[in-house]
Motif scaffolding. Structure first.
Motif, PDB file in Angstrom:
ATOM      1  N   LEU A   8      -1.249  16.342   2.627  1.00  0.00           N
ATOM      2  CA  LEU A   8      -0.355  17.027   1.743  1.00  0.00           C
ATOM      3  C   LEU A   8       1.138  17.110   2.268  1.00  0.00           C
ATOM      4  O   LEU A   8       2.062  17.376   1.516  1.00  0.00           O
ATOM      5  N   LEU A   9       0.974  17.617   3.547  1.00  0.00           N
ATOM      6  CA  LEU A   9       2.313  17.794   4.274  1.00  0.00           C
ATOM      7  C   LEU A   9       3.241  16.573   4.293  1.00  0.00           C
ATOM      8  O   LEU A   9       4.309  16.640   3.963  1.00  0.00           O
ATOM      9  N   PHE A  10       2.469  15.423   4.607  1.00  0.00           N
ATOM     10  CA  PHE A  10       3.236  13.930   4.366  1.00  0.00           C
ATOM     11  C   PHE A  10       3.831  13.778   3.083  1.00  0.00           C
ATOM     12  O   PHE A  10       4.737  13.368   3.036  1.00  0.00           O
ATOM     13  N   ILE A  11       2.905  13.852   2.153  1.00  0.00           N
ATOM     14  CA  ILE A  11       3.434  13.458   0.775  1.00  0.00           C
ATOM     15  C   ILE A  11       4.617  14.573   0.217  1.00  0.00           C
ATOM     16  O   ILE A  11       5.348  14.190  -0.554  1.00  0.00           O
ATOM     17  N   ALA A  12       4.339  15.772   0.645  1.00  0.00           N
ATOM     18  CA  ALA A  12       5.399  16.849   0.164  1.00  0.00           C
ATOM     19  C   ALA A  12       6.861  16.466   0.833  1.00  0.00           C
ATOM     20  O   ALA A  12       8.015  16.432   0.232  1.00  0.00           O
ATOM     21  N   ILE A  13       6.802  16.142   2.156  1.00  0.00           N
ATOM     22  CA  ILE A  13       8.236  15.911   2.758  1.00  0.00           C
ATOM     23  C   ILE A  13       8.637  14.559   2.363  1.00  0.00           C
ATOM     24  O   ILE A  13       9.722  14.137   1.898  1.00  0.00           O
TER      25      ILE A  13
ATOM     26  N   TRP B 267      11.546   8.759 -11.351  1.00  0.00           N
ATOM     27  CA  TRP B 267      10.404   9.640 -10.984  1.00  0.00           C
ATOM     28  C   TRP B 267       9.376   9.076 -11.576  1.00  0.00           C
ATOM     29  O   TRP B 267       8.091   9.210 -11.029  1.00  0.00           O
ATOM     30  N   ALA B 268       9.359   8.486 -12.799  1.00  0.00           N
ATOM     31  CA  ALA B 268       7.984   7.588 -13.207  1.00  0.00           C
ATOM     32  C   ALA B 268       7.375   6.799 -12.477  1.00  0.00           C
ATOM     33  O   ALA B 268       6.074   6.776 -12.291  1.00  0.00           O
ATOM     34  N   ILE B 269       7.995   5.888 -11.973  1.00  0.00           N
ATOM     35  CA  ILE B 269       7.549   4.722 -11.149  1.00  0.00           C
ATOM     36  C   ILE B 269       6.958   5.656  -9.829  1.00  0.00           C
ATOM     37  O   ILE B 269       6.058   5.232  -9.414  1.00  0.00           O
ATOM     38  N   LEU B 270       7.752   6.485  -9.216  1.00  0.00           N
ATOM     39  CA  LEU B 270       7.334   7.131  -8.120  1.00  0.00           C
ATOM     40  C   LEU B 270       5.960   7.871  -8.227  1.00  0.00           C
ATOM     41  O   LEU B 270       5.139   7.940  -7.545  1.00  0.00           O
ATOM     42  N   SER B 271       5.741   8.442  -9.460  1.00  0.00           N
ATOM     43  CA  SER B 271       4.566   8.987  -9.797  1.00  0.00           C
ATOM     44  C   SER B 271       3.294   8.193  -9.906  1.00  0.00           C
ATOM     45  O   SER B 271       2.548   8.513  -9.366  1.00  0.00           O
ATOM     46  N   ALA B 272       3.403   7.099 -10.290  1.00  0.00           N
ATOM     47  CA  ALA B 272       2.585   6.247 -10.734  1.00  0.00           C
ATOM     48  C   ALA B 272       2.322   5.607  -9.223  1.00  0.00           C
ATOM     49  O   ALA B 272       0.786   5.517  -8.593  1.00  0.00           O
ATOM     50  N   MET B 273       3.199   5.239  -8.454  1.00  0.00           N
ATOM     51  CA  MET B 273       2.978   5.083  -6.913  1.00  0.00           C
ATOM     52  C   MET B 273       2.020   6.025  -5.946  1.00  0.00           C
ATOM     53  O   MET B 273       1.265   5.929  -5.449  1.00  0.00           O
ATOM     54  N   GLY B 274       2.465   7.394  -6.466  1.00  0.00           N
ATOM     55  CA  GLY B 274       2.016   8.507  -5.796  1.00  0.00           C
ATOM     56  C   GLY B 274       0.428   8.423  -6.052  1.00  0.00           C
ATOM     57  O   GLY B 274      -0.256   8.792  -5.266  1.00  0.00           O
ATOM     58  N   LEU B 275      -0.165   8.159  -7.386  1.00  0.00           N
ATOM     59  CA  LEU B 275      -1.334   8.450  -7.853  1.00  0.00           C
ATOM     60  C   LEU B 275      -2.157   7.316  -7.133  1.00  0.00           C
ATOM     61  O   LEU B 275      -3.110   7.500  -6.558  1.00  0.00           O
ATOM     62  N   LEU B 276      -1.628   6.238  -7.019  1.00  0.00           N
ATOM     63  CA  LEU B 276      -2.431   5.065  -6.449  1.00  0.00           C
ATOM     64  C   LEU B 276      -2.468   5.285  -4.970  1.00  0.00           C
ATOM     65  O   LEU B 276      -3.478   5.082  -4.340  1.00  0.00           O
ATOM     66  N   PHE B 277      -1.387   5.753  -4.338  1.00  0.00           N
ATOM     67  CA  PHE B 277      -1.435   6.183  -2.923  1.00  0.00           C
ATOM     68  C   PHE B 277      -2.411   7.315  -2.734  1.00  0.00           C
ATOM     69  O   PHE B 277      -3.538   7.187  -1.545  1.00  0.00           O
ATOM     70  N   LEU B 278      -2.554   8.238  -3.298  1.00  0.00           N
ATOM     71  CA  LEU B 278      -3.294   9.595  -3.081  1.00  0.00           C
ATOM     72  C   LEU B 278      -4.712   9.009  -3.420  1.00  0.00           C
ATOM     73  O   LEU B 278      -5.907   9.372  -2.713  1.00  0.00           O
ATOM     74  N   GLY B 279      -5.015   8.096  -4.329  1.00  0.00           N
ATOM     75  CA  GLY B 279      -6.522   7.603  -4.357  1.00  0.00           C
ATOM     76  C   GLY B 279      -6.998   6.728  -3.210  1.00  0.00           C
ATOM     77  O   GLY B 279      -7.877   6.866  -2.868  1.00  0.00           O
ATOM     78  N   GLY B 280      -6.082   6.041  -3.017  1.00  0.00           N
ATOM     79  CA  GLY B 280      -6.600   5.171  -1.687  1.00  0.00           C
ATOM     80  C   GLY B 280      -6.679   6.039  -0.403  1.00  0.00           C
ATOM     81  O   GLY B 280      -7.747   5.932   0.318  1.00  0.00           O
ATOM     82  N   VAL B 281      -5.891   6.945  -0.058  1.00  0.00           N
ATOM     83  CA  VAL B 281      -5.811   7.891   0.954  1.00  0.00           C
ATOM     84  C   VAL B 281      -7.170   8.663   0.912  1.00  0.00           C
ATOM     85  O   VAL B 281      -7.951   8.806   1.975  1.00  0.00           O
TER      86      VAL B 281
ATOM     87  N   PHE C   2      -2.299   6.806   8.261  1.00  0.00           N
ATOM     88  CA  PHE C   2      -1.616   5.690   8.832  1.00  0.00           C
ATOM     89  C   PHE C   2      -2.106   4.326   8.400  1.00  0.00           C
ATOM     90  O   PHE C   2      -1.090   3.322   7.860  1.00  0.00           O
ATOM     91  N   ALA C   3      -3.278   4.073   7.997  1.00  0.00           N
ATOM     92  CA  ALA C   3      -3.817   2.836   7.769  1.00  0.00           C
ATOM     93  C   ALA C   3      -3.375   2.511   6.131  1.00  0.00           C
ATOM     94  O   ALA C   3      -2.905   1.434   5.873  1.00  0.00           O
ATOM     95  N   VAL C   4      -3.472   3.393   5.481  1.00  0.00           N
ATOM     96  CA  VAL C   4      -2.984   3.522   3.983  1.00  0.00           C
ATOM     97  C   VAL C   4      -1.562   3.438   3.707  1.00  0.00           C
ATOM     98  O   VAL C   4      -0.907   2.544   3.067  1.00  0.00           O
ATOM     99  N   VAL C   5      -0.898   4.064   4.579  1.00  0.00           N
ATOM    100  CA  VAL C   5       0.575   4.056   4.523  1.00  0.00           C
ATOM    101  C   VAL C   5       1.158   2.644   4.958  1.00  0.00           C
ATOM    102  O   VAL C   5       1.887   2.225   4.312  1.00  0.00           O
ATOM    103  N   THR C   6       0.503   2.103   6.333  1.00  0.00           N
ATOM    104  CA  THR C   6       1.240   0.840   6.766  1.00  0.00           C
ATOM    105  C   THR C   6       0.597  -0.231   5.550  1.00  0.00           C
ATOM    106  O   THR C   6       1.444  -1.293   5.651  1.00  0.00           O
ATOM    107  N   THR C   7      -0.371  -0.243   5.113  1.00  0.00           N
ATOM    108  CA  THR C   7      -0.823  -1.300   3.942  1.00  0.00           C
ATOM    109  C   THR C   7      -0.035  -1.073   2.328  1.00  0.00           C
ATOM    110  O   THR C   7      -0.140  -1.914   1.807  1.00  0.00           O
TER     111      THR C   7
END
Length: 567
Positions: free
Chosen positions: A10-15, A285-299, A338-343
């Motif tokens: 969560l700290l990573f996502i917030a920063i 912001w809409a694009i970033l929100s969609a990216m964020g949802l997919l990222f959070l699901g993967g993590v 890290f694995a999710v971030v890098t891929t």
């Protein structure tokens, strides 16, 4: 899973979210060609480059000329890097005395670094001279990253401009991104890494005696400068074979956090830059929100699976999560993140071995790449890949509301949809066809170190990583053969430039159109409904395409593990 693990995530996502706007403002200034404080430092260098090369930065180019110059430039870089690697043994700054790189290996590496893939069949500290690392690979890291951002800028102009045939100047975009963004950040970044214990020297390897009395060779080199652009440019190629699992590349928990942030910071900044370019930051912001949802699901899935560990070990009373292939100084949460971030980005850096992840934990990095690496994605490549899906999503939305689809003021017609489908279709075509070939011919079957579905996953991951221009390896595929070096090199080139050319063609088509004001019948592209549609289109078009191959690989591997069989 632990509280501290989730606190890190969560700290990573917030920063990262907090950095989106400042980085976006920096990028937008370069997009517009405006002067920045850094022009005082590098302005004379920029002008000198233009005069030396005979370039007029104010002479704009149409999409075809922009694409042609891009292709010629990158092909020239490929030939330069190939020649440098082949002649390595005759060139200076080679204290270990390494000989020339074999033809197939040099071809693979030259294509790899030209396309921002950085797939590595070799151990850097045992194969490449310092000159090859600095003059060949590090320079390619800067220029391949700048190429991706330049293409993103061209596409932004296609959406933002009205009734014009030009998209900017490729050479000006490349030069400004390199001088005023990548280079200054990397100078500071490299100094931070040096202060953290990352080597930066031209001295040869040193001999040391361990506490047990064993003689050990410790490889050194100009690591910090390559490490900085490796991460910031989402390149991923490590100076050492172990990449960011090596303590000389990634020594502490703090460097690990900074490296993860640097992988995605330009990508999230480009989403804000896009919104500003089209006159509505809500679009970004809409694009970033969609990216964020997919990222959070993967993590969530990756961390859950790695924290759960192997059920067969639990049956015999060995509890705990899966620490195989991970560094103790990072642990499970930081390794999964890290694995999710890098891929999620087109960065092949690893701080843990993906081949040692659980079957479903390892499937998430694989799926991230198969989605087109648009979950933030690589520098430039993430946002322009995501906008392909946005065009397809708005086309579907137009069908639902019964009118010609529009996106940020531009009508999306048959030409744009066809080109978008071409760009989206490259990845599955290359990945699935080449994986199928490698899975049946003897030269391909000689590569995986494991049998069954796990061995198939190693092959699938290799071609996915190459075509998606990621470069991370599953660590279980012996790919240093003429078959794999050649076929993976072709996959990298197709995955990079057979997407870029349709992107630039779309940009040229959109730039020629007038602006279409939104009406009551327009489909809104900033709210929750739009974000949900984007996520759905990406999962359906990206995910379902690869579901059969995932079922044969990591899903079958997981079911076999639950049944008590390991591969």
């Amino acid at each position: 899973m632990t509280v501290s693990g989730w606190a890190l995530i969560l700290l990573f996502i917030a920063i990262l979210a907090a950095l989106a706007k400042p980085m976006g403002q920096w990028l937008f200034a370069l997009y517009e060609g405006r002067s920045t404080p850094l022009h005082r430092l590098f302005g004379a260098t920029e002008l000198g480059f233009y005069r030396l090369s005979g370039i007029d930065p104010d002479q704009e180019q149409g999409w075809l000329r922009y694409a042609l110059h891009l292709l010629i430039f990158n092909f020239t870089l490929l030939l330069f890097t190939y020649a440098l690697l082949r002649l390595q043994g005759l060139l200076p700054v080679n204290p270990q005395g390494f000989g020339p790189v074999a033809a197939d290996g040099a071809f693979n590496t030259a294509v790899s670094f030209t396309t921002n893939t950085n797939w590595q069949w070799y151990g850097g500290e045992t194969t490449l001279s310092y000159l090859s690392q600095m003059l060949g690979l590090t320079i390619q890291n800067f220029l391949s990253a700048a190429t991706g951002i330049a293409v993103a800028f061209a596409l932004f102009r296609g959406f933002a401009r009205r009734s014009t045939r030009t998209l900017g100047n490729f050479w000006a975009d490349m030069t400004r991104v390199t001088l005023y963004l990548l280079l200054p950040i990397c100078i500071v970044y490299a100094l931070f890494l040096i202060a953290s214990g990352v080597p930066q020297t031209l001295a040869a390897s040193v001999e040391a005696t361990t506490l047990e009395g064993v003689r050990q060779t410790i490889a050194l080199g100009p690591v910090a400068t390559q490490e900085a652009i490796k991460m910031l440019g989402t390149n991923g190629g490590g100076f050492f074979n172990a990449n960011s699992a090596h303590p000389f590349e990634n020594p502490t928990a703090l460097t690990n956090l900074i490296q993860m942030l640097s992988i995605l910071v330009i990508g999230v900044g480009l989403t804000w830059c896009f919104g500003r370019a089209v006159g509505d930051t809500r679009q970004g912001w809409a694009i970033l929100s969609a990216m964020g949802l997919l990222f959070l699901g993967g993590v969530t899935i990756a961390y859950w699976q790695e924290a759960a560990g192997n059920p067969l070990l639990h049956q015999i009373g060995v509890g705990g999560g899966n620490m195989e292939g991970k560094e103790v100084r990072f642990g499970i949460a930081a390794s999964a993140l890290f694995a999710v971030v890098t891929t999620a980005a087109s960065c092949g850096a690893v701080n843990a071995m993906h081949d040692s992840f659980t079957a479903l934990g390892g499937m998430i990095p694989l799926l991230n790449m198969q989605l087109g690496e648009v979950v933030v994605g690589g520098v430039g490549a993430g946002i322009y890949g995501f906008l392909l899906f946005a065009l397809l999503a708005v086309f579907v939305a137009g069908l639902m509301v019964g009118r010609t689809p529009e996106y940020v003021g531009k009508k999306i017609e048959a030409r744009e949809v066809k080109l978008a489908l071409m760009g989206v279709g490259v990845l599955p075509l290359v990945i699935l066809v080449m994986s199928a070939v490698a899975s049946v011919v003897p030269a391909g079957l000689a590569g995986p170190l494991n049998g069954g579905p796990h061995g198939f996953t190693e092959i699938l991951y290799g071609f996915t990583s190459a075509a998606a221009n990621n470069g991370s390896a599953f660590a279980g595929l012996s790919a240093n053969t003429p078959f794999y070096n050649g076929l993976l090199g072709v996959a990298m080139w197709l995955g990079r430039f057979f997407v870029i050319v349709p992107i630039l063609a779309i940009a040229g088509s959109l730039a020629a159109k007038n602006h279409t004001p939104a009406t009551a019948g327009s489909f809104p592209t900033t709210g929750a409904l739009w974000i949900g549609l984007l996520v759905g289109i990406i999962l359906i078009m990206g995910g379902l395409t690869f579901l059969p191959s995932l079922a044969l690989g990591p899903i079958a591997d997981h079911l076999a593990m639950v049944d008590g069989r390991l591969f």
